[in-house]
Design a protein around this motif. Structure first.
Motif, PDB file in Angstrom:
ATOM      1  N   ALA A 169      54.934  45.070  52.802  1.00 46.71           N
ATOM      2  CA  ALA A 169      55.844  44.195  53.540  1.00 46.71           C
ATOM      3  C   ALA A 169      56.534  44.961  54.676  1.00 46.71           C
ATOM      4  CB  ALA A 169      56.892  43.623  52.578  1.00 46.71           C
ATOM      5  N   ARG A 170      56.930  46.183  54.390  1.00 47.46           N
ATOM      6  CA  ARG A 170      57.678  46.964  55.374  1.00 47.46           C
ATOM      7  C   ARG A 170      57.305  48.433  55.201  1.00 47.46           C
ATOM      8  NH1 ARG A 170      61.641  49.576  54.271  1.00 47.46           N
ATOM      9  NH2 ARG A 170      62.784  50.665  55.907  1.00 47.46           N
ATOM     10  N   THR A 210      55.542  54.621  52.424  1.00 50.05           N
ATOM     11  CA  THR A 210      54.496  54.072  53.284  1.00 50.05           C
ATOM     12  C   THR A 210      54.761  54.466  54.731  1.00 50.05           C
ATOM     13  OG1 THR A 210      55.757  52.018  53.457  1.00 50.05           O
ATOM     14  CG2 THR A 210      54.035  52.112  51.786  1.00 50.05           C
ATOM     15  N   VAL A 211      53.698  54.796  55.412  1.00 47.05           N
ATOM     16  CA  VAL A 211      53.794  55.242  56.811  1.00 47.05           C
ATOM     17  C   VAL A 211      52.867  54.390  57.665  1.00 47.05           C
ATOM     18  CG1 VAL A 211      53.479  57.162  58.417  1.00 47.05           C
ATOM     19  CG2 VAL A 211      54.258  57.617  56.067  1.00 47.05           C
ATOM     20  N   ARG A 212      53.418  53.790  58.684  1.00 52.43           N
ATOM     21  CA  ARG A 212      52.619  53.045  59.656  1.00 52.43           C
ATOM     22  C   ARG A 212      52.302  53.988  60.805  1.00 52.43           C
ATOM     23  NH1 ARG A 212      49.633  50.211  62.382  1.00 52.43           N
ATOM     24  NH2 ARG A 212      50.236  48.619  63.912  1.00 52.43           N
ATOM     25  N   ALA A 213      51.008  54.097  61.147  1.00 54.88           N
ATOM     26  CA  ALA A 213      50.590  54.970  62.254  1.00 54.88           C
ATOM     27  C   ALA A 213      49.971  54.105  63.333  1.00 54.88           C
ATOM     28  CB  ALA A 213      49.596  56.002  61.748  1.00 54.88           C
ATOM     29  N   GLY A 220      42.231  54.563  46.634  1.00 50.47           N
ATOM     30  CA  GLY A 220      42.213  55.229  47.929  1.00 50.47           C
ATOM     31  C   GLY A 220      42.442  54.344  49.129  1.00 50.47           C
ATOM     32  N   ILE A 221      42.339  53.032  48.958  1.00 51.54           N
ATOM     33  CA  ILE A 221      42.634  52.165  50.095  1.00 51.54           C
ATOM     34  C   ILE A 221      43.577  51.040  49.678  1.00 51.54           C
ATOM     35  CG2 ILE A 221      40.513  52.654  51.384  1.00 51.54           C
ATOM     36  CD1 ILE A 221      39.402  50.011  50.361  1.00 51.54           C
ATOM     37  N   ARG A 222      44.352  50.574  50.647  1.00 54.18           N
ATOM     38  CA  ARG A 222      45.283  49.460  50.442  1.00 54.18           C
ATOM     39  C   ARG A 222      45.188  48.542  51.650  1.00 54.18           C
ATOM     40  NH1 ARG A 222      49.568  51.439  47.128  1.00 54.18           N
ATOM     41  NH2 ARG A 222      50.683  49.489  47.472  1.00 54.18           N
ATOM     42  N   SER A 223      45.383  47.270  51.380  1.00 52.97           N
ATOM     43  CA  SER A 223      45.408  46.311  52.476  1.00 52.97           C
ATOM     44  C   SER A 223      46.804  46.291  53.096  1.00 52.97           C
ATOM     45  CB  SER A 223      45.051  44.916  51.958  1.00 52.97           C
ATOM     46  OG  SER A 223      45.379  43.950  52.941  1.00 52.97           O
ATOM     47  N   HIS A 224      46.865  46.179  54.401  1.00 53.87           N
ATOM     48  CA  HIS A 224      48.163  46.086  55.091  1.00 53.87           C
ATOM     49  C   HIS A 224      48.955  44.879  54.597  1.00 53.87           C
ATOM     50  CE1 HIS A 224      47.180  42.780  58.090  1.00 53.87           C
ATOM     51  NE2 HIS A 224      46.070  42.940  57.382  1.00 53.87           N
TER      52      HIS A 224
END
Lengths: 479, 479
Positions: free
Chosen positions: B12-13, B219-222, B4-8
């Motif tokens: 990579a992108r 992957t989505v960066r918010a 459920g969690i991932r480190s940034h």
């Protein structure tokens, strides 16, 4: 960083390096430390107070164990792990943790030998009453609802309350020995260390803790794991108000200074799931002396709601959570005797109608309830709630009285049962059942064997039992 | 990394960059997206299904709003935010979230104008019944227990169920407009995207999500924040069995495909606290047609337990959670009529004694209950539960019958009410009340306005209301 967690990247150098870090030195923490040491690990125990003991030292000192322990056998009682398992699965609440209950029952005989090996003395005599805190130094007692409906029909009853050899003050005796054993085992006990954060690595695994010691920040690296044994949250008004608001009304909160939910909050901050947060053990010792079990307990609508002969932990749970803590124990002149603990008399009347009016019950309600009760009690029966024959006696002799069981006017003793989700290996779990690496828990900071309906001794029982499992696991010894 | 969690650091992108990432396109998600766009943010909405709607589209489409909305006024009803507040604080459960309830009541009039501005049509007519799903296209209805004891004495009643102009199938109509408005607003809707992880930075703040799209990882960066609006967990048997086991027995689980608690688990994995996980909305529409409110509801011990004229959401909650789903609605020949939904007749008898025997109730129990009920009903009174005079009529005309309200034999409709703890700003909170940076929530993935006792429309009501708050906040606009 967020409250309760720190990144390992923030900590240049740890002040203490150890294999296993145990947080809290109550019964669970001592058991974890002792068995982690036995498995060959270096152990540091961080305790917020100056010395060990915790809430365990304030308890009645009963351990719920069975399956044929040496004490049960010495007292002439037969028991099996299966009978114990069936009683617990039926009695501990709606959602018992089956693997945990099974392991607890299967390991119970051995666990009692372990307790004795720590030096805790037991007198091999049976106290023929039902209590979570017998008034003698006898070693064995019924501390639950084994002999009452419906459990007596589901599993062969046996007394399973194991009480160290002391009249009252048994909790301190138990913890004196467990703390001494912890020191003897070579665990490093750091008093006055209040853990404020868990330290996580980049993968979210727990690798240490941050503590406060007289205003100084101290960091501890735990190579094998951190074991949370910090107790429940009955002293945290905000948490209690949110999860178990009715417990705020109880006169007695069974707790040492530390039960503010700190370990639960640390675990949640690190991603742990919680369970049974709305559950509490609520003792209502209104049927003491036991002859008062012949009374009839009614709610604010004049209705019965439980077999009055059941264990006082069940009386309290039903009265507080299902009847909003509004209840009376109705007696007549034939059965009344001075109550041991709940001494407030709400009303007396020459007739039931008069009593009903005094109690402000709906007109006719008490008469309706007692007409059904008396009609069956005459024949030694209680088809409504299954109270045992020996406590069935029609209430007919005036004057009638009502012992006040309203929460505010009566002794209700509460402590919380909800906490971190752990598996039967004492590993703390995330919301999808995944293990949080490096994090273990036992005792009332976790959701344990008791899932809402209490028998006395389950808390110290599962705290010491799964404390050992946690300590062994964190030491790398598996379990 | 943990489930459920991932480190940034692992990413990579990012495939998508946006300001606000909304997870789930039900009512809460649409509201969040629309108002985040209105605040000027780029918005991506990730929905697991191919299209929007979710459970909201399967609902009755009622929004619980009040305080003097334009619809209430057009229908000739007076209401104030204060009356609405007093009703909700008294009725939504033991631990109402006061700041949230206050904000909801104070913003309700404006919020209804917002709903209309999204194109949702309302007919300005009042349906003179009590229902969460009126059988007409009228716009306004009583959808709670406002007119019944004890609430009618605590707050001036007003109908607050706001229903879009359609006969049944109102949920789809509502969501059709909200989804269209979401697209019009310029939010980017990504269907078939199932979010599997939240992405955390080194400080534990939420900075994006990982999703699965037809087997591909996206992957989505918010930049501004992630808003969880994924619904409850009534379709997750394991979670339901752990937190609300009795709901497993309900015939109907009110849910779209997605209500498996995914958002709750994501939030917990990231360190969020949960609340009211054991609570559910349980509707038991046994008193339809309404004349059946003149019946007498009893439990398995032949006792009454509620004022039968109250809202069906309260009937269900009491019957399932407090009486273990064992109940009957007793009627006589004078009041019996064909039930709309709960058609199973458990027994019929020429006398109450016969009925009692058929139902296997304790001998004398039903007679005792009805003697008290009838005695007072004759005078238009119900001192036991406060049922209103218009539904009080002694049951005396044989034959007598019992409509089966046992969970397995009757319509119980369930959905969960527990979820992530959020504040009145829709920010997701950790266990000590600390904000988890970058994480917001609304709808049934959160613990909302309803804290256990339901009035219809509260779920869509708080979902849209706090969805907007979340969207606005995540967009950087505060609230």
């Amino acid at each position: 960083m967020r409250a309760g967690i720190r990144s390992h990247r923030e900590i240049a150098r740890f002040d203490v390096e150890t294999d296993v870090c145990v947080v809290g030195l109550g019964a669970a923490g001592a058991a974890a430390a002792i068995d982690a040491r036995a498995a060959g690990a270096d152990v540091a125990v961080l305790e917020r107070a100056s010395g060990g003991g915790g809430t365990s030292a304030l308890s009645g000192g009963v351990l719920y164990l069975g399956g044929g322990t040496s004490l049960q056998t010495a007292c002439g009682f037969e028991d099996t792990p299966d009978a114990m398992y069936r009683y617990l699965m039926a009695s501990v609440g709606e959602v018992p943790d089956e693997p945990k209950v099974r392991r607890y029952c299967e390991g119970s005989v051995e666990h009692f030998e372990w307790v004795k090996a720590q030096g805790v003395p037991y007198k091999e005599t049976y106290y023929p009453g039902i209590s979570g805190e017998p008034p003698t130094d006898d070693g064995l007692v019924y501390s639950g609802a084994e002999q009452t409906h419906p459990f007596c029909d589901l599993a062969a009853p046996a007394p399973r309350g194991h009480v160290a050899a002391k009249t009252f003050q048994t909790g301190p005796l138990l913890m004196q020995h467990l703390c001494a054993s912890t020191e003897r085992a070579g665990a490093r006990v750091l008093g006055d260390h209040c853990v404020t954060d868990l330290v996580l690595d980049d993968d979210g695994a727990v690798v240490g803790v941050v503590a406060e010691n007289f205003g100084e920040v101290r960091t501890v690296r735990a190579r094998g794991g951190v074991v949370l044994t910090t107790g429940g949250f009955v002293l945290n008004d905000e948490m209690l108000g949110r999860y178990v608001p009715r417990a705020l009304r109880c006169q007695l909160r069974v707790a040492g200074d530390g039960d503010d939910g700190s370990g639960i909050r640390l675990g949640v901050a690190a991603g742990a799931a919680t369970l049974h947060m709305e559950k509490a053990s609520i003792s209502l010792p209104v049927t003491q002396p036991w002859g008062l079990k012949r009374g009839v307990m009614v709610n604010a609508r004049g209705q019965r709601f439980i077999n009055e002969d059941t264990y006082y932990g069940r009386l309290g749970e039903r009265a507080l959570f299902h009847e909003d803590g509004r209840a009376f124990l109705i007696v007549d002149d034939a059965i009344f005797e001075e109550p041991d603990y709940c001494k407030e008399i709400a009303a007396v009347g020459e007739t039931l109608a008069e009593l009903e009016t005094e109690l402000q019950l709906p007109p006719g309600s008490l008469d309706a309830t007692l007409s059904v009760y008396n009609r069956h009690a005459e024949h030694g029966q209680d088809p409504v709630f299954g109270k045992r024959r020996e406590y069935l006696q029609p209430l007919v002799k005036p004057p009638f009285g009502a012992i006040d069981c309203t929460t505010e006017n009566c002794l209700y003793a509460a402590f919380t049962l909800g906490g971190l989700v752990t598996d039967a290996e004492a590993r703390v779990l995330g919301p999808s059942g995944d293990v949080i690496p490096g994090l273990y828990g036992a005792g009332r900071s976790t959701a344990g064997v008791c899932a809402g309906d209490y028998s006395s001794g389950l808390s110290l029982g599962d705290a010491t039992f799964f404390g050992r499992v946690a300590g062994c696991h964190a030491a790398g010894g598996g379990s």
